[in-house]
Design a protein around this motif. Structure first.
Motif, PDB file in Angstrom:
ATOM      1  N   ASP A   1      -4.405  12.891 -29.334  1.00 57.18           N
ATOM      2  CA  ASP A   1      -5.386  13.691 -30.067  1.00 57.18           C
ATOM      3  C   ASP A   1      -6.686  13.887 -29.301  1.00 57.18           C
ATOM      4  O   ASP A   1      -7.755  13.991 -29.907  1.00 57.18           O
ATOM      5  CB  ASP A   1      -5.688  13.092 -31.449  1.00 57.18           C
ATOM      6  N   LEU A   2      -6.621  13.929 -27.976  1.00 56.73           N
ATOM      7  CA  LEU A   2      -7.812  14.202 -27.168  1.00 56.73           C
ATOM      8  C   LEU A   2      -7.940  15.714 -27.004  1.00 56.73           C
ATOM      9  O   LEU A   2      -7.496  16.286 -26.014  1.00 56.73           O
ATOM     10  CB  LEU A   2      -7.710  13.534 -25.796  1.00 56.73           C
ATOM     11  N   GLU A   3      -8.546  16.352 -27.980  1.00 53.74           N
ATOM     12  CA  GLU A   3      -8.695  17.807 -27.915  1.00 53.74           C
ATOM     13  C   GLU A   3      -9.926  18.157 -27.090  1.00 53.74           C
ATOM     14  O   GLU A   3     -11.055  17.772 -27.420  1.00 53.74           O
ATOM     15  CB  GLU A   3      -8.825  18.400 -29.316  1.00 53.74           C
ATOM     16  N   VAL A   4      -9.698  18.918 -26.012  1.00 58.39           N
ATOM     17  CA  VAL A   4     -10.782  19.295 -25.102  1.00 58.39           C
ATOM     18  C   VAL A   4     -11.771  20.197 -25.831  1.00 58.39           C
ATOM     19  O   VAL A   4     -11.384  21.151 -26.505  1.00 58.39           O
ATOM     20  CB  VAL A   4     -10.219  19.992 -23.845  1.00 58.39           C
ATOM     21  N   PHE A   5     -13.056  19.888 -25.681  1.00 57.22           N
ATOM     22  CA  PHE A   5     -14.116  20.714 -26.268  1.00 57.22           C
ATOM     23  C   PHE A   5     -14.492  21.838 -25.320  1.00 57.22           C
ATOM     24  O   PHE A   5     -14.229  22.993 -25.590  1.00 57.22           O
ATOM     25  CB  PHE A   5     -15.330  19.844 -26.623  1.00 57.22           C
ATOM     26  N   THR A   6     -15.131  21.540 -24.186  1.00 55.43           N
ATOM     27  CA  THR A   6     -15.509  22.588 -23.233  1.00 55.43           C
ATOM     28  C   THR A   6     -14.619  22.574 -21.995  1.00 55.43           C
ATOM     29  O   THR A   6     -14.173  23.614 -21.540  1.00 55.43           O
ATOM     30  CB  THR A   6     -16.982  22.441 -22.788  1.00 55.43           C
ATOM     31  N   THR A   7     -14.394  21.394 -21.439  1.00 58.43           N
ATOM     32  CA  THR A   7     -13.606  21.273 -20.218  1.00 58.43           C
ATOM     33  C   THR A   7     -13.155  19.827 -20.045  1.00 58.43           C
ATOM     34  O   THR A   7     -13.749  18.923 -20.623  1.00 58.43           O
ATOM     35  CB  THR A   7     -14.421  21.702 -18.968  1.00 58.43           C
ATOM     36  N   ALA A   8     -12.128  19.644 -19.270  1.00 57.89           N
ATOM     37  CA  ALA A   8     -11.745  18.321 -18.763  1.00 57.89           C
ATOM     38  C   ALA A   8     -11.304  18.551 -17.326  1.00 57.89           C
ATOM     39  O   ALA A   8     -10.263  19.165 -17.072  1.00 57.89           O
ATOM     40  CB  ALA A   8     -10.633  17.691 -19.589  1.00 57.89           C
ATOM     41  N   GLU A   9     -12.136  18.114 -16.409  1.00 61.38           N
ATOM     42  CA  GLU A   9     -11.877  18.274 -14.984  1.00 61.38           C
ATOM     43  C   GLU A   9     -11.345  16.944 -14.467  1.00 61.38           C
ATOM     44  O   GLU A   9     -12.052  15.946 -14.476  1.00 61.38           O
ATOM     45  CB  GLU A   9     -13.164  18.665 -14.269  1.00 61.38           C
ATOM     46  N   VAL A  10     -10.078  16.947 -14.055  1.00 60.02           N
ATOM     47  CA  VAL A  10      -9.397  15.697 -13.721  1.00 60.02           C
ATOM     48  C   VAL A  10      -8.923  15.729 -12.275  1.00 60.02           C
ATOM     49  O   VAL A  10      -8.335  16.720 -11.834  1.00 60.02           O
ATOM     50  CB  VAL A  10      -8.177  15.460 -14.649  1.00 60.02           C
ATOM     51  N   VAL A  11      -9.175  14.639 -11.571  1.00 60.21           N
ATOM     52  CA  VAL A  11      -8.620  14.448 -10.238  1.00 60.21           C
ATOM     53  C   VAL A  11      -7.621  13.302 -10.349  1.00 60.21           C
ATOM     54  O   VAL A  11      -7.963  12.211 -10.810  1.00 60.21           O
ATOM     55  CB  VAL A  11      -9.704  14.146  -9.193  1.00 60.21           C
ATOM     56  N   LEU A  12      -6.376  13.598  -9.987  1.00 57.66           N
ATOM     57  CA  LEU A  12      -5.289  12.622 -10.045  1.00 57.66           C
ATOM     58  C   LEU A  12      -4.920  12.195  -8.632  1.00 57.66           C
ATOM     59  O   LEU A  12      -4.955  12.999  -7.702  1.00 57.66           O
ATOM     60  CB  LEU A  12      -4.038  13.231 -10.673  1.00 57.66           C
ATOM     61  N   GLY A  13      -4.528  10.951  -8.512  1.00 61.91           N
ATOM     62  CA  GLY A  13      -3.971  10.469  -7.268  1.00 61.91           C
ATOM     63  C   GLY A  13      -2.502  10.155  -7.482  1.00 61.91           C
ATOM     64  O   GLY A  13      -2.083   9.859  -8.604  1.00 61.91           O
ATOM     65  N   GLU A  14      -1.731  10.249  -6.420  1.00 64.92           N
ATOM     66  CA  GLU A  14      -0.343   9.804  -6.468  1.00 64.92           C
ATOM     67  C   GLU A  14      -0.102   8.882  -5.284  1.00 64.92           C
ATOM     68  O   GLU A  14      -0.333   9.260  -4.134  1.00 64.92           O
ATOM     69  CB  GLU A  14       0.652  10.959  -6.417  1.00 64.92           C
ATOM     70  N   ALA A  15       0.362   7.686  -5.575  1.00 61.24           N
ATOM     71  CA  ALA A  15       0.778   6.751  -4.536  1.00 61.24           C
ATOM     72  C   ALA A  15       2.184   7.193  -4.128  1.00 61.24           C
ATOM     73  O   ALA A  15       3.168   6.837  -4.773  1.00 61.24           O
ATOM     74  CB  ALA A  15       0.761   5.326  -5.061  1.00 61.24           C
ATOM     75  N   VAL A  16       2.276   8.011  -3.089  1.00 55.96           N
ATOM     76  CA  VAL A  16       3.521   8.718  -2.772  1.00 55.96           C
ATOM     77  C   VAL A  16       4.652   7.809  -2.299  1.00 55.96           C
ATOM     78  O   VAL A  16       5.815   8.208  -2.340  1.00 55.96           O
ATOM     79  CB  VAL A  16       3.289   9.864  -1.752  1.00 55.96           C
ATOM     80  N   ASP A  17       4.343   6.592  -1.893  1.00 57.81           N
ATOM     81  CA  ASP A  17       5.378   5.675  -1.428  1.00 57.81           C
ATOM     82  C   ASP A  17       5.837   4.706  -2.512  1.00 57.81           C
ATOM     83  O   ASP A  17       6.631   3.799  -2.246  1.00 57.81           O
ATOM     84  CB  ASP A  17       4.873   4.882  -0.220  1.00 57.81           C
ATOM     85  N   LEU A  18       5.341   4.882  -3.741  1.00 54.71           N
ATOM     86  CA  LEU A  18       5.638   3.973  -4.842  1.00 54.71           C
ATOM     87  C   LEU A  18       6.171   4.725  -6.052  1.00 54.71           C
ATOM     88  O   LEU A  18       6.066   5.949  -6.120  1.00 54.71           O
ATOM     89  CB  LEU A  18       4.370   3.215  -5.261  1.00 54.71           C
ATOM     90  N   THR A  19       6.724   3.988  -6.992  1.00 57.50           N
ATOM     91  CA  THR A  19       7.057   4.539  -8.304  1.00 57.50           C
ATOM     92  C   THR A  19       6.487   3.594  -9.359  1.00 57.50           C
ATOM     93  O   THR A  19       6.445   2.382  -9.162  1.00 57.50           O
ATOM     94  CB  THR A  19       8.575   4.685  -8.523  1.00 57.50           C
ATOM     95  N   PHE A  20       6.034   4.180 -10.464  1.00 54.67           N
ATOM     96  CA  PHE A  20       5.529   3.413 -11.598  1.00 54.67           C
ATOM     97  C   PHE A  20       6.511   3.547 -12.748  1.00 54.67           C
ATOM     98  O   PHE A  20       7.033   4.627 -13.006  1.00 54.67           O
ATOM     99  CB  PHE A  20       4.181   3.957 -12.086  1.00 54.67           C
TER     100      PHE A  20
ATOM    101  N   GLY B   1       0.819  -1.198   0.000  1.00 46.92           N
ATOM    102  CA  GLY B   1       0.000   0.000   0.000  1.00 46.92           C
ATOM    103  C   GLY B   1       0.855   1.250   0.000  1.00 46.92           C
ATOM    104  O   GLY B   1       2.079   1.193   0.026  1.00 46.92           O
ATOM    105  N   SER B   2       0.189   2.380  -0.013  1.00 43.90           N
ATOM    106  CA  SER B   2       0.886   3.655  -0.063  1.00 43.90           C
ATOM    107  C   SER B   2      -0.012   4.756   0.463  1.00 43.90           C
ATOM    108  O   SER B   2      -1.240   4.657   0.418  1.00 43.90           O
ATOM    109  CB  SER B   2       1.279   3.978  -1.506  1.00 43.90           C
ATOM    110  N   SER B   3       0.613   5.817   0.914  1.00 43.63           N
ATOM    111  CA  SER B   3      -0.130   7.034   1.221  1.00 43.63           C
ATOM    112  C   SER B   3      -0.614   7.636  -0.088  1.00 43.63           C
ATOM    113  O   SER B   3      -0.025   7.399  -1.146  1.00 43.63           O
ATOM    114  CB  SER B   3       0.770   8.042   1.936  1.00 43.63           C
TER     115      SER B   3
END
Length: 154
Positions: free
Chosen positions: A107-126, A7-9
């Motif tokens: 080629d994902l061109e935003v039309f009106t908006t793209a509201e993104v919530v990202l997570g980061e597993a701070v104790d890991l690397t990908f 697991g990770s924070s």
């Protein structure tokens, strides 16, 4: 191939992209600017006017199974990891509710908006390393300690 099941924070980041921005490149720039080492998509809502997707029947030797979309599409789902070789899948719906999905090539061109919530597993690397069983670069998860030791040559 090594993979950690630990697991990770969690650290959460939120960002909004506006009309005309290319979503994949913008997400990768956001991740790089903040130095995120194990980022992933938690949620995304918005719309795009174009998309380039690799379809499910593509193989390592036949990667040209690609769909190009143009029009107005709602982002129904966006999932995946955002290490330097991002692995994202998207589902889009058109004006009649038909859905299209696949592996995001760009080629994902935003039309009106793209509201993104990202997570980061701070104790890991990908990272991504070639997997001979699949023929594709696949996700490798390491603890930060394991990654730091690897960087030191251990």
């Amino acid at each position: 191939m090594s993979s950690v099941g630990a697991g990770s924070s969690l650290q959460v980041h939120a960002v909004r992209f506006g009309p005309g921005q290319e979503l994949l490149g913008s997400l990768q720039a956001f991740v790089e600017k903040r130095g995120l080492r194990a980022p992933f998509i938690i949620t995304c809502v918005g719309s795009v006017t174009t998309a380039k997707l690799r379809l499910a029947n593509a193989t390592a030797t036949n990667t040209n199974q690609v769909m190009h979309l143009s029009g107005r599409f709602e982002i129904v789902s966006l999932v995946g990891t955002l290490n330097p070789d991002a692995h994202l899948h998207i589902c889009l719906s058109d004006g009649e509710g038909r859905t299209f999905g696949g592996h995001v090539l760009g080629d994902l061109e935003v039309f009106t908006t793209a509201e993104v919530v990202l997570g980061e597993a701070v104790d890991l690397t990908f990272s991504r390393e070639m997997d001979g069983r699949t023929g594709f670069p696949e996700l490798v998860v390491r603890s930060k300690t394991e990654e730091e030791l690897k960087a030191l040559g251990f």
